[in-house]
Design a protein around this motif. Structure first.
Motif, PDB file in Angstrom:
ATOM      1  N   UNK A 130      -4.733   0.561  -2.369  1.00 42.23           N
ATOM      2  CA  UNK A 130      -5.462   0.477  -1.101  1.00 42.23           C
ATOM      3  C   UNK A 130      -4.747   1.197   0.028  1.00 42.23           C
ATOM      4  N   UNK A 131      -4.128   2.288  -0.311  1.00 41.86           N
ATOM      5  CA  UNK A 131      -3.454   3.078   0.722  1.00 41.86           C
ATOM      6  C   UNK A 131      -4.388   4.135   1.274  1.00 41.86           C
ATOM      7  N   UNK A 132      -3.837   4.985   2.120  1.00 39.74           N
ATOM      8  CA  UNK A 132      -4.624   6.056   2.731  1.00 39.74           C
ATOM      9  C   UNK A 132      -4.178   7.375   2.116  1.00 39.74           C
ATOM     10  N   UNK A 133      -5.129   8.203   1.723  1.00 39.04           N
ATOM     11  CA  UNK A 133      -4.778   9.525   1.214  1.00 39.04           C
ATOM     12  C   UNK A 133      -5.286  10.549   2.205  1.00 39.04           C
ATOM     13  N   UNK A 134      -4.410  11.418   2.619  1.00 41.66           N
ATOM     14  CA  UNK A 134      -4.823  12.383   3.626  1.00 41.66           C
ATOM     15  C   UNK A 134      -4.256  13.742   3.275  1.00 41.66           C
ATOM     16  N   UNK A 135      -5.154  14.692   3.077  1.00 39.48           N
ATOM     17  CA  UNK A 135      -4.725  16.072   2.845  1.00 39.48           C
ATOM     18  C   UNK A 135      -4.784  16.772   4.204  1.00 39.48           C
ATOM     19  N   UNK A 136      -3.639  17.242   4.678  1.00 40.91           N
ATOM     20  CA  UNK A 136      -3.615  17.787   6.032  1.00 40.91           C
ATOM     21  C   UNK A 136      -4.283  19.163   6.071  1.00 40.91           C
ATOM     22  N   UNK A 137      -5.201  19.315   7.017  1.00 43.17           N
ATOM     23  CA  UNK A 137      -5.834  20.621   7.200  1.00 43.17           C
ATOM     24  C   UNK A 137      -4.909  21.544   7.981  1.00 43.17           C
ATOM     25  N   UNK A 138      -4.231  20.959   8.953  1.00 45.33           N
ATOM     26  CA  UNK A 138      -3.342  21.760   9.804  1.00 45.33           C
ATOM     27  C   UNK A 138      -1.956  21.144   9.746  1.00 45.33           C
ATOM     28  N   UNK A 159      -1.352  16.679  -6.101  1.00 44.86           N
ATOM     29  CA  UNK A 159      -0.856  15.848  -7.185  1.00 44.86           C
ATOM     30  C   UNK A 159      -1.883  14.776  -7.471  1.00 44.86           C
ATOM     31  N   UNK A 160      -2.411  14.811  -8.661  1.00 47.09           N
ATOM     32  CA  UNK A 160      -3.430  13.828  -9.000  1.00 47.09           C
ATOM     33  C   UNK A 160      -2.901  12.418  -8.927  1.00 47.09           C
ATOM     34  N   UNK A 161      -1.654  12.232  -9.358  1.00 41.89           N
ATOM     35  CA  UNK A 161      -1.172  10.859  -9.504  1.00 41.89           C
ATOM     36  C   UNK A 161      -0.986  10.188  -8.156  1.00 41.89           C
ATOM     37  N   UNK A 162      -0.659  10.984  -7.141  1.00 40.36           N
ATOM     38  CA  UNK A 162      -0.490  10.370  -5.830  1.00 40.36           C
ATOM     39  C   UNK A 162      -1.833   9.898  -5.290  1.00 40.36           C
ATOM     40  N   UNK A 218       0.828  -1.205   0.000  1.00 41.00           N
ATOM     41  CA  UNK A 218       0.000   0.000   0.000  1.00 41.00           C
ATOM     42  C   UNK A 218       0.864   1.257   0.000  1.00 41.00           C
ATOM     43  N   UNK A 219       0.456   2.241  -0.761  1.00 37.75           N
ATOM     44  CA  UNK A 219       1.161   3.527  -0.737  1.00 37.75           C
ATOM     45  C   UNK A 219       0.263   4.524  -0.025  1.00 37.75           C
ATOM     46  N   UNK A 220       0.709   4.988   1.131  1.00 37.61           N
ATOM     47  CA  UNK A 220      -0.043   5.992   1.872  1.00 37.61           C
ATOM     48  C   UNK A 220       0.479   7.360   1.481  1.00 37.61           C
ATOM     49  N   UNK A 221      -0.435   8.302   1.340  1.00 40.93           N
ATOM     50  CA  UNK A 221      -0.006   9.641   0.968  1.00 40.93           C
ATOM     51  C   UNK A 221      -0.376  10.603   2.087  1.00 40.93           C
ATOM     52  N   UNK A 222       0.640  11.277   2.600  1.00 34.66           N
ATOM     53  CA  UNK A 222       0.386  12.326   3.565  1.00 34.66           C
ATOM     54  C   UNK A 222       0.681  13.634   2.847  1.00 34.66           C
ATOM     55  N   UNK A 223      -0.384  14.315   2.448  1.00 34.81           N
ATOM     56  CA  UNK A 223      -0.219  15.469   1.570  1.00 34.81           C
ATOM     57  C   UNK A 223      -0.218  16.716   2.438  1.00 34.81           C
ATOM     58  N   UNK A 224       0.948  17.353   2.540  1.00 35.26           N
ATOM     59  CA  UNK A 224       1.005  18.540   3.394  1.00 35.26           C
ATOM     60  C   UNK A 224       0.643  19.781   2.595  1.00 35.26           C
ATOM     61  N   UNK A 228      -4.136   8.721  -7.167  1.00 40.00           N
ATOM     62  CA  UNK A 228      -4.346   7.443  -7.855  1.00 40.00           C
ATOM     63  C   UNK A 228      -3.497   6.357  -7.222  1.00 40.00           C
ATOM     64  N   UNK A 229      -2.281   6.753  -6.784  1.00 41.33           N
ATOM     65  CA  UNK A 229      -1.378   5.769  -6.168  1.00 41.33           C
ATOM     66  C   UNK A 229      -2.029   5.149  -4.938  1.00 41.33           C
ATOM     67  N   UNK A 230      -2.551   5.987  -4.062  1.00 35.57           N
ATOM     68  CA  UNK A 230      -3.128   5.429  -2.839  1.00 35.57           C
ATOM     69  C   UNK A 230      -4.413   4.679  -3.158  1.00 35.57           C
ATOM     70  N   UNK A 231      -5.140   5.171  -4.156  1.00 33.79           N
ATOM     71  CA  UNK A 231      -6.405   4.508  -4.484  1.00 33.79           C
ATOM     72  C   UNK A 231      -6.170   3.109  -5.024  1.00 33.79           C
ATOM     73  N   UNK A 232      -5.215   2.981  -5.942  1.00 35.49           N
ATOM     74  CA  UNK A 232      -5.086   1.672  -6.593  1.00 35.49           C
ATOM     75  C   UNK A 232      -4.291   0.691  -5.739  1.00 35.49           C
TER      76      UNK A 232
END
Lengths: 356, 474
Positions: A232-240, A221-224, A211-217, A226-230
């Motif tokens: 089964x990773x976690x995608x998280x856009x940090x609010x803080x 990036x669209x491709x990341x 799994x590729x988890x994305x911690x987006x600070x 897709x990376x977490x989606x395909x």
């Protein structure tokens, strides 16, 4: 004897596989500069180190690796033989060392020193005009490392205490059952230039069940996504962004084997757009070569596919806006052509193309 | 079930009073070791989530993270956390015990001034280098010596008096008459058949219990034992920061082969593989056992000649249940005698037979079929190892069948719940117990149920009571 223990039926829970965590840290200086007020790189690094320690404290057999995805290169921050040699030379204050678990201390020192070296070796002029990060390189390094640790290393004596000296047959069974995951800490934006290589890494990860988890600070990036989606990773856009540590500890802590007990943090709708091969632009609607499935934002010059040199029948397009034959060919992954028209294509076509 | 005095570390720890936990968590290394060894992974995730959260989180929110199918794992995680006194619950909110929180944070960040991870010593001034293989040999020798002594108390290699006393107080051996050599008990035999790391822990727990009678502070000993697990193999550590009690413990652990200390250098000690894997997880333990067997083999020159010559495997089993063991080692023969009918003995060979009677005698003595099979597998002769299935499947199956034969009746220790106030009360509690997998039996008509554990049910009833009280107020 086991039966004496009344908790026999809990044993399935405690028997977890060890897990490998590879953190890919985006070290693009521009992006970190713009984040500086909220989350300086040094703070982020210390949060990540703490997160690594937490991961290691889950089990003796757990392992970590840290990869920096820099502007023009991707390098290992840990394990890093050069940094290890360096830190071994510098005599450490042994007494202070007793306050820290040795493994944690050695990882921290290696990561810090190799980070220092990476940043000092980056000349200002080499940065001119790049606000990118070598994500594809870093991902492939991560996958190669995972493959080595999970498959190849088990025969050689790793000398790390836990696996040392076990019989080869057993060791293979043990480490092959090691689970791995990648965590990408991403701060910079577009990866369109590396579209093909990033996608290939994603598919490789999918195949290896990593799994590729994305911690987006910051950035997007669209491709990341897709990376977490395909994978089964976690995608998280940090609010803080300043609460990076809390995000890491609560959302990204679970290893793949624990994950099927947990409800993942909710995934917002994934952007499935692709980038064209000719200008590296992210397109909503593109043209796909019927032979090699390359994507173009407009029909290639001379109607010859730039990837496979096939002479394409542009006449099939007719007036673009009808039904191009390529749409019929599409498979799951090529489902890139979507809904709205992109600016570049807008002048050559009529809006509202029907898409199945 | 079995006449056994041996308890696992988990059980021992959970039997400690809350105040002991408070003292245990004062050392970051101990907090880390307990976190690592004792908690299921789901509980670990809850802890990390709460660790840097200063406000308590509603229990329901944490619960909602877990899929409904994993209900049992979730309850197990929470009950473990409660039993180890890591979390506190107040009015439906969960928070981490402040002492644990502070020290676990310290363990992760490496701050503070506690020296709980052992003070390394620069060993380069040591004239004789202590290598990892030296340590492995030492550990194997010491431990082997104990096992030998248990089987053959009048043998040449005698362990230190401290070990002998421990073996007797723990009930692994019995002093029959004054002046006579002690003899091994049934518990001792099943101890011998256990896996390496379990043996060490069994001894250490006995040691802990003995400590109390020796006026030693139990928490200090526990701190020391758990610290050993976080040390690095092959590294020398200073004894300067140890307390008086811990130095005493160190001397005893030397006898078990858990630590190594040179006489000329009393200011430092080396943990052996037995020590560094004390707090490992399950997979870690298994490879320890394997590497330990290897170490035993490597220790050839010091061990009796028979072992040095015959690798680790010496047992041949035929499909007709005949056993040929190429050994003259009294320990091995004594172990074989536990579950085989011995036939004849030659200078380098013992013949024996696995019979229904011999297996059932072993089982009656508290040895399980799996232990026997594992033992046979580990010590199979190289000739047997050439087969895909090391042991003949008929024999393996038959040993298991012989075990099952005796299991027509099964005893389950547990607790009877009765006098439920209402039908709903009974059904709800029984359903909860069933979901946890701790319900052994129930009778709906008479509102009786029998569960193997009470802690979780008591917790549940308490929480349910609180919720109802809140509901009534509203």
């Amino acid at each position: 004897m086991d039966k004496v223990d009344a908790s026999a039926h809990y044993q399935g829970v405690t028997e977890d596989k060890p897990s490998l965590l590879v953190v890919v840290l985006d070290t693009n200086p521009f992006a970190w500069q713009s984040l500086h007020s909220e989350l300086p790189l040094q703070t982020a690094l210390s949060h990540i180190l703490l997160f690594l320690n937490a991961h290691l404290s889950f089990s003796h057999a757990n392992r970590v690796a840290v990869i920096a995805s820099h502007t023009k290169s991707a390098t290992f921050l840990y394990p890093n033989s050069a940094a290890a040699a360096e830190t071994a030379e510098t005599s450490v204050d042994l007494y202070r060392d007793a306050n820290k678990y040795r493994l944690f201390a050695s990882i921290e020192r290696q990561v810090q020193s190799s980070m220092q070296r990476l940043l000092s070796s980056t000349a200002p002029e080499s940065l001119a005009g790049t606000n990118e990060t070598t994500m594809a390189g870093a991902l492939s390094l991560a996958l190669a490392y995972i493959n080595r640790v999970c498959n190849a290393d088990n025969l050689s004596d790793s000398g790390e205490g836990s696996g040392g000296g076990a019989r080869p047959g057993e060791a293979r069974a043990d480490t092959a059952s090691m689970t791995a995951r990648i965590l990408v800490v991403s701060v910079s934006g577009d990866l369109a230039n590396q579209y093909v290589s990033v996608m290939n890494s994603i598919f490789a990860a999918q195949r290896q069940r990593v799994p590729i988890d994305i911690c987006k600070i910051a950035g997007d990036t669209v491709f990341l996504q897709q990376a977490s989606d395909s994978t089964n990773g976690i995608y998280m856009q940090l609010q803080h962004p300043s609460a990076l540590l809390q995000y890491l500890l609560s959302c990204f802590m679970s290893d793949p084997s624990t994950r099927h007990h947990l409800i993942p943090p909710s995934q917002i709708n994934v952007d499935f757009r692709a980038a064209c091969f000719c200008h590296k632009r992210v397109v909503d609607i593109g043209f796909v070569c019927s032979i090699c499935l390359s994507i173009f934002c407009s029909p290639p010059p001379g109607a010859i596919c730039t990837t496979c040199n096939t002479k394409l029948d542009v006449s099939a397009l007719g007036n673009y806006g009808g039904k191009p034959a390529v749409v019929l060919m599409k498979k799951k992954k090529i489902k890139k052509a979507k809904k709205v028209l992109n600016d570049s294509a807008a002048d050559s076509s009529t809006p509202g193309t029907p898409v199945a | 079930m079995a006449p056994s005095t041996i308890r696992g570390f988990d059980e021992y720890l959970q039997s400690l009073p809350p105040i002991t936990f408070q003292r245990l968590y004062q050392q970051p290394a101990t907090a880390l070791a307990i976190f690592r060894r004792m908690l299921p992974s789901l509980a670990k995730i809850f802890v990390t989530t709460l660790l840097y959260n200063d406000r308590p989180i509603p229990l329901a929110e944490l619960q909602s993270w877990v899929r409904t199918e994993s209900y049992r794992e979730r309850e197990d995680a929470f009950s473990k956390l409660r039993r180890l006194h890591i979390t506190q619950e107040r009015a439906g909110n969960v928070s981490i015990d402040p002492i644990f929180k502070k020290n676990f944070r310290l363990a992760l960040t490496g701050g503070g001034d506690h020296h709980s991870f052992g003070v390394p010593v620069d060993a380069s001034d040591d004239r004789k280098k202590v290598s990892i293989s030296t340590l492995d040999n030492y550990a194997a020798n010491q431990f082997d010596c104990i096992l030998h002594y248990m089987v053959e108390p009048s043998g040449q290699r005698q362990p230190n008096p401290g070990v002998k006393i421990l073996l007797i107080t723990s009930g692994l051996m019995k002093q029959s008459e004054r002046g006579h050599q002690p003899k091994i008990t049934q518990a001792g035999f099943s101890f011998i058949l256990q896996e390496g790391n379990a043996q060490i822990w069994a001894l250490l727990i006995q040691y802990l219990e003995m400590c109390e009678s020796l006026q030693m502070e139990k928490t200090e000993v526990l701190h020391f034992l758990l610290m050993l697990g976080s040390l690095e193999l092959g590294q020398a550590y200073s004894t300067a920061t140890l307390t008086q009690t811990q130095i005493k413990v160190l001397a005893d652990l030397k006898d078990y082969g858990v630590v190594y200390q040179r006489k000329s250098m009393p200011d430092r000690f080396y943990p052996t593989r037995l020590a560094t894997t004390l707090t490992s997880d399950v997979t870690g333990l298994r490879s320890t056992a394997a590497s330990f067997t290897q170490a035993l083999v490597a220790a050839g020159p010091v061990a009796p000649p028979s072992e040095a010559a015959g690798e680790s495997g010496f047992i041949i089993i035929e499909t007709n249940y005949r056993v040929y063991a190429y050994t003259n080692n009294p320990l091995s023969i004594a172990i074989l005698d536990l579950f085989c009918k011995l036939g004849s003995r030659f200078p380098n060979l013992v013949t024996a037979k696995l019979t229904r009677a011999s297996i059932q005698r072993a089982i009656a003595n508290g040895i399980t079929a799996d232990q026997i099979i594992d033992y046979l597998k580990v010590h199979a002769h190289p000739v047997m190892r050439k087969n895909v299935l090391i042991l003949p499947p008929t024999v393996v199956d038959q040993i298991r069948l012989w075990q099952i034969e005796g299991e027509r009746m099964k005893t389950t220790p547990g607790f009877l719940f009765k006098d439920f106030a209402s039908e709903w009360d009974f059904q709800d509690t029984a359903r909860y117990a069933e979901e946890l997998g701790i319900l052994a039996w129930k009778d709906s008509k008479r509102r009786l149920m029998f569960a193997t554990r009470t802690e979780q049910i008591v917790d549940y009833l308490k929480r349910r009571g609180e919720q109802q009280a809140v509901g009534r107020k509203v």
